[in-house]
Design a protein around this motif. Sequence first.
Motif, short mmCIF file in Angstrom:
data_model
loop_
_atom_site.label_atom_id
_atom_site.label_comp_id
_atom_site.label_asym_id
_atom_site.label_seq_id
_atom_site.Cartn_x
_atom_site.Cartn_y
_atom_site.Cartn_z
N TRP A 142 0.83 -1.21 0.00
CA TRP A 142 0.00 0.00 0.00
C TRP A 142 0.86 1.26 0.00
O TRP A 142 0.58 2.23 -0.71
CB TRP A 142 -0.93 0.01 1.21
N MET A 143 1.94 1.26 0.79
CA MET A 143 2.76 2.45 0.87
C MET A 143 3.56 2.67 -0.41
O MET A 143 3.74 3.81 -0.86
CB MET A 143 3.70 2.36 2.08
N ILE A 144 4.05 1.60 -1.00
CA ILE A 144 4.78 1.73 -2.27
C ILE A 144 3.84 2.22 -3.36
O ILE A 144 4.19 3.06 -4.19
CB ILE A 144 5.44 0.39 -2.64
N ARG A 145 2.61 1.72 -3.34
CA ARG A 145 1.60 2.18 -4.29
C ARG A 145 1.35 3.68 -4.14
O ARG A 145 1.24 4.42 -5.13
CB ARG A 145 0.30 1.40 -4.08
N ARG A 149 2.04 6.64 -6.98
CA ARG A 149 0.97 7.52 -7.47
C ARG A 149 1.34 8.99 -7.35
O ARG A 149 0.75 9.84 -8.01
CB ARG A 149 -0.32 7.25 -6.69
N GLY A 150 2.33 9.29 -6.50
CA GLY A 150 2.82 10.65 -6.38
C GLY A 150 1.87 11.60 -5.67
O GLY A 150 2.01 12.82 -5.79
N ASN A 151 0.91 11.09 -4.91
CA ASN A 151 -0.02 11.94 -4.17
C ASN A 151 0.50 12.09 -2.75
O ASN A 151 0.25 11.25 -1.88
CB ASN A 151 -1.42 11.33 -4.19
N PHE A 152 1.23 13.19 -2.50
CA PHE A 152 1.87 13.34 -1.19
C PHE A 152 0.85 13.54 -0.08
O PHE A 152 1.04 13.06 1.04
CB PHE A 152 2.85 14.51 -1.21
N ARG A 153 -0.23 14.25 -0.35
CA ARG A 153 -1.26 14.47 0.68
C ARG A 153 -1.78 13.13 1.18
O ARG A 153 -1.90 12.91 2.40
CB ARG A 153 -2.39 15.32 0.10
N SER A 221 -9.03 11.47 3.48
CA SER A 221 -7.99 12.11 2.70
C SER A 221 -6.89 11.13 2.30
O SER A 221 -6.23 11.32 1.28
CB SER A 221 -7.37 13.27 3.50
N ALA A 222 -6.69 10.08 3.10
CA ALA A 222 -5.67 9.09 2.77
C ALA A 222 -6.08 8.22 1.59
O ALA A 222 -5.23 7.62 0.93
CB ALA A 222 -5.38 8.21 3.99
N GLY A 223 -7.38 8.15 1.33
CA GLY A 223 -7.86 7.36 0.20
C GLY A 223 -7.39 5.91 0.28
O GLY A 223 -7.45 5.27 1.33
N GLY A 224 -6.89 5.41 -0.84
CA GLY A 224 -6.44 4.02 -0.89
C GLY A 224 -5.03 3.80 -0.42
O GLY A 224 -4.49 2.70 -0.57
N SER A 225 -4.40 4.84 0.17
CA SER A 225 -3.01 4.70 0.61
C SER A 225 -2.89 4.12 2.02
O SER A 225 -1.78 3.81 2.46
CB SER A 225 -2.32 6.07 0.58
N TYR A 226 -4.00 4.00 2.74
CA TYR A 226 -3.95 3.57 4.13
C TYR A 226 -4.61 2.21 4.31
O TYR A 226 -5.69 1.94 3.77
CB TYR A 226 -4.67 4.59 5.01
N GLU A 227 -3.94 1.37 5.08
CA GLU A 227 -4.51 0.09 5.49
C GLU A 227 -4.27 -0.09 6.98
O GLU A 227 -3.13 0.02 7.43
CB GLU A 227 -3.87 -1.07 4.73
N PRO A 228 -5.30 -0.32 7.79
CA PRO A 228 -5.11 -0.49 9.23
C PRO A 228 -4.22 -1.69 9.52
O PRO A 228 -4.19 -2.65 8.75
CB PRO A 228 -6.53 -0.72 9.76
#
Length: 237
Positions: A142-145, A149-153, A221-228
């Motif tokens: 998830w973090m590499i993805r 994607r280049g979405n820093f926010r 705001s984290a969208g698909g970049s976060y996984e618990p």
Amino acid sequence: MPINTPEDGMTGLANGFIASLSKADRDLLEPRLFRLRFQTGDVLANPSDESRLIFFPVTLVVCVRFADRGGGIGMVGREGIVGLSAVLGEGLDDAMEATVLMEGGWTLAITVEDMEQVCLASPTLSLALLGFLHAYSSQLGWMIRARDRGNFRERLCAWLLMLHDRVDSDFLPLTHGSLAFQLGVRRASVTDALHVLEGEAYLRCSRGLISLMDRAGLRRSAGGSYEPPRGGNAVTV
């Protein structure tokens, strides 16, 4: 540098992975554990480390990163394990290191040799370790993805959520500079993004401290970049 700390009644149950084990497996593991305390910036595991230890964090959180470049790609706290690859084979993680974040803390530890003996004695413990590796690999993905994607926010929000999952407070002792180091970006990029999030009332920043005000908003705001994190003692909302 690690500091041995005396026993004060706390057990392996303070680490989510150990707490998830059967009593039989905990009884095998816990007599071989000892306690260490680390300070902010200490490196738990890197290519030159000869201590050959595996760690079960309790109050500390570590950033996993490539040793030769900036930016964290993973995080481990009280839900998991650091250094497990040493059991799987020499040199598997030679490019990686794990650095202690925020205010440091303490961890349980075991030698690689003792861990190997416990794994040989218990197939169910070995399977549990493989389960953690699967969950951890998913987090890295998830973090590499998010980086690709280049979405820093999104990546900043995900990182703050991951830190929040691993502490018992809405107040994170972080500077803009330390976050920039963890994420491998310029300090100004962190400052600008935090100002926007503060304007949206998701968090509040003061000197050396970030207070989470709206976790649900940060998660959106984290969208698909976060996984618990998967495991005990972790926020999963």
